[in-house]
Write an enzyme that holds these catalytic residues in place. Structure first.
Site, PDB file in Angstrom:
ATOM      1  N   HIS A 121       6.476 -31.731  10.340  1.00  0.00           N
ATOM      2  CA  HIS A 121       6.144 -30.396   9.835  1.00  0.00           C
ATOM      3  C   HIS A 121       5.213 -30.482   8.634  1.00  0.00           C
ATOM      4  CE1 HIS A 121       8.753 -28.607  12.685  1.00  0.00           C
ATOM      5  NE2 HIS A 121       9.853 -29.142  12.182  1.00  0.00           N
ATOM      6  N   ASP A 125       0.860  -1.186   0.000  1.00  0.00           N
ATOM      7  CA  ASP A 125       0.000   0.000   0.000  1.00  0.00           C
ATOM      8  C   ASP A 125       0.899   1.241   0.000  1.00  0.00           C
ATOM      9  OD1 ASP A 125       0.912   0.275   2.589  1.00  0.00           O
ATOM     10  OD2 ASP A 125      -1.057   0.228   3.551  1.00  0.00           O
ATOM     11  N   CYS A 145       3.129  -3.226   4.057  1.00  0.00           N
ATOM     12  CA  CYS A 145       2.236  -2.131   4.448  1.00  0.00           C
ATOM     13  C   CYS A 145       2.932  -1.394   5.596  1.00  0.00           C
ATOM     14  CB  CYS A 145       0.833  -2.632   4.785  1.00  0.00           C
ATOM     15  SG  CYS A 145       0.705  -3.731   6.198  1.00  0.00           S
ATOM     16  N   HIS A 162       9.585 -24.485   9.080  1.00  0.00           N
ATOM     17  CA  HIS A 162       8.559 -25.260   9.787  1.00  0.00           C
ATOM     18  C   HIS A 162       7.158 -25.128   9.191  1.00  0.00           C
ATOM     19  CE1 HIS A 162      10.737 -25.923  13.908  1.00  0.00           C
ATOM     20  NE2 HIS A 162      11.481 -26.253  12.861  1.00  0.00           N
ATOM     21  N   THR A 210       2.623  -1.744   8.892  1.00  0.00           N
ATOM     22  CA  THR A 210       3.009  -2.644   9.987  1.00  0.00           C
ATOM     23  C   THR A 210       3.290  -4.083   9.543  1.00  0.00           C
ATOM     24  OG1 THR A 210       0.675  -3.141  10.310  1.00  0.00           O
ATOM     25  CG2 THR A 210       1.606  -1.391  11.676  1.00  0.00           C
ATOM     26  N   GLY A 211       2.788  -4.439   8.378  1.00  0.00           N
ATOM     27  CA  GLY A 211       2.863  -5.832   7.928  1.00  0.00           C
ATOM     28  C   GLY A 211       1.669  -6.639   8.412  1.00  0.00           C
ATOM     29  N   GLY A 242      -1.959  -5.808   8.241  1.00  0.00           N
ATOM     30  CA  GLY A 242      -3.129  -5.874   7.368  1.00  0.00           C
ATOM     31  C   GLY A 242      -2.912  -6.747   6.143  1.00  0.00           C
TER      32      GLY A 242
HETATM   33  C1  RB5 Z   1      -1.969   2.573   6.597  1.00  0.00           C
HETATM   34  O1  RB5 Z   1      -2.002   3.767   7.330  1.00  0.00           O
HETATM   35  C2  RB5 Z   1      -1.768   1.384   7.536  1.00  0.00           C
HETATM   36  O2  RB5 Z   1      -2.911   1.198   8.309  1.00  0.00           O
HETATM   37  C3  RB5 Z   1      -1.424   0.146   6.742  1.00  0.00           C
HETATM   38  O3  RB5 Z   1      -0.283   0.390   5.994  1.00  0.00           O
HETATM   39  C4  RB5 Z   1      -1.108  -1.115   7.547  1.00  0.00           C
HETATM   40  O4  RB5 Z   1      -0.183  -0.854   8.546  1.00  0.00           O
HETATM   41  C5  RB5 Z   1      -2.245  -1.910   7.996  1.00  0.00           C
HETATM   42  O5  RB5 Z   1      -2.115  -2.980   8.556  1.00  0.00           O
END
Ligand code: RB5
Length: 144
Positions: free
Chosen positions: A134, A8, A65, A98, A67-68, A70
Site C-alpha cells: 500500500h 459551500d 458540498c 489502503h 454531492t461531495g 466538486g
Molecule cells: C451546488 O449547487 C452544488 O453544485 C455543489 O454543492 C456540489 O454538489 C458540486 O459538486
C-alpha cells in the site's frame, strides 16, 4: 490531530454539525468557511482546505458540498492531497487503510447527517495500514 474544514452553501449546515461533533471529541479544527447558506463556489473553500493539508504534515481535511464531488475533484488537484468522496463507511475506512487519504469529501444532499458524522469519525480514527504494497502504491500516485 488538526482538521481543516470547508464547505459551500450546500454543505454549510452539515459542516456546522461536524464542527460540533469534533468539538465534543476535543479534536482541534480550523474552519475556512463558508459561513452561511448564501450561494458560493465550492472550489474556493476546497482549495483553502487542500492548501492547509498540504502545508501541515499529518493533518486532515473535511469538505462538504451538495454531492461531495466538486470539493473532492478540486482537492485532488493538489499534490500530496488524497481526497475521497465518501458515500459509505467502508469507503471512509478503506481510503485511510489502503490509500492514506487525508481529505474526506461529503455530500450534504445525499448523505444523512448521522451517516456523515460516522464517516468522519471512521476516517479520522482509522490509521494507514503501512503495509509495503500500500505504501508503494500511494507513493506511485505522485510520481511521474
Ligand atoms: C451546488 O449547487 C452544488 O453544485 C455543489 O454543492 C456540489 O454538489 C458540486 O459538486
Amino acid at each position: 490531530m488538526k482538521v481543516f474544514l470547508g464547505a459551500d452553501h450546500a454543505g454549510y449546515k452539515l459542516k456546522e454539525k461536524i464542527k460540533k461533533f469534533l468539538a465534543k471529541k476535543s479534536t482541534q479544527f480550523e474552519d475556512f468557511g463558508t459561513n452561511s447558506e448564501e450561494s458560493c463556489d465550492y472550489p474556493d473553500f476546497a482549495k483553502k482546505v487542500a492548501k492547509a493539508v498540504q502545508k501541515n504534515k499529518g493533518s486532515f481535511g473535511v469538505l462538504v458540498c451538495g454531492t461531495g464531488t466538486g470539493t473532492a475533484i478540486t482537492a485532488n488537484r493538489f499534490k500530496g492531497v488524497r481526497a475521497v468522496q465518501a458515500t459509505t463507511n467502508y469507503l471512509a475506512q478503506m481510503a485511510r487503510e489502503h490509500n492514506n487519504a487525508n481529505v474526506i469529501s461529503l455530500g450534504a444532499r445525499v448523505t444523512p447527517e448521522k451517516d456523515a458524522l460516522k464517516f468522519v469519525e471512521t476516517f479520522l480514527k482509522t490509521p494507514f495500514s503501512n503495509e509495503e504494497r500500500h505504501a508503494q502504491r500511494v507513493k506511485k500516485i505522485d510520481s511521474k
